[in-house]
Design a protein around this motif. Structure first.
Motif, PDB file in Angstrom:
ATOM      1  N   UNK A   1    -110.895  -4.351 -10.345  1.00 63.09           N
ATOM      2  CA  UNK A   1    -111.673  -5.209  -9.438  1.00 63.09           C
ATOM      3  C   UNK A   1    -111.265  -6.671  -9.594  1.00 63.09           C
ATOM      4  N   UNK A   2    -111.028  -7.093 -10.832  1.00 60.12           N
ATOM      5  CA  UNK A   2    -110.601  -8.471 -11.070  1.00 60.12           C
ATOM      6  C   UNK A   2    -109.228  -8.721 -10.460  1.00 60.12           C
ATOM      7  N   UNK A   3    -108.348  -7.750 -10.576  1.00 62.69           N
ATOM      8  CA  UNK A   3    -107.014  -7.882  -9.979  1.00 62.69           C
ATOM      9  C   UNK A   3    -107.121  -8.005  -8.462  1.00 62.69           C
ATOM     10  N   UNK A   4    -107.963  -7.165  -7.841  1.00 64.83           N
ATOM     11  CA  UNK A   4    -108.160  -7.256  -6.388  1.00 64.83           C
ATOM     12  C   UNK A   4    -108.771  -8.598  -5.999  1.00 64.83           C
ATOM     13  N   UNK A   5    -109.708  -9.092  -6.792  1.00 66.05           N
ATOM     14  CA  UNK A   5    -110.334 -10.389  -6.491  1.00 66.05           C
ATOM     15  C   UNK A   5    -109.309 -11.515  -6.592  1.00 66.05           C
TER      16      UNK A   5
END
Length: 141
Positions: free
Chosen positions: A80-84
């Motif tokens: 999720x952090x990578x996508x954000x």
């Protein structure tokens, strides 16, 4: 064993934090408690960031920091952090596009002029009185 001998004995690149975390991982009860603590703190910061999206405050910062805390222990939070981060990079590139930046500057300047003209008209008609102190409310009906 001296401190220098101890530093030479451990593998390259391991820090005190990594050694501590490995020690905690070896004990199942401590590992579960650690992960529960990280989940609690990360979730609290993440929820605070989500709340700040609709209330005053740095909502995006709260969301990213919450995800970063959760990403230290959970793979789903890392994704999720990578996508954000990817979405933030795309938004940054879009914001720095010269055509869109010029359009946003023009829209901002036009909005500022309209608000300033409305404020000037209000002050010309009523002076420095606030709307709830106006004695003749017939104008508003």
């Amino acid at each position: 064993m001296t401190i220098n001998q101890e530093k030479e004995a451990r593998p390259e690149g391991t820090s005190r934090r990594h050694r501590f975390r490995e020690r905690v991982r070896r004990n199942p009860l401590l590992n579960t408690a650690w992960r529960a603590g990280v989940f609690t703190i990360g979730s609290t910061v993440l929820i605070g960031g989500l709340i700040m999206m609709v209330t005053p405050g740095p909502g995006l910062v709260g969301i990213v920091v919450g995800l970063a805390i959760l990403a230290t222990e959970f793979a789903w939070a890392q994704r999720a952090l990578h996508r954000a981060k990817t979405a933030a990079d795309r938004a940054k590139e879009k914001a720095f596009d010269p055509r869109k930046r010029r359009r946003n500057l023009i829209l901002g300047a036009a909005t500022t002029l309209i608000v300033a003209a409305g404020l000037a008209a209000y002050l010309a008609i009523y002076g420095l009185k606030v709307p709830w102190d106006i004695e003749d409310p017939a104008f508003w009906t």
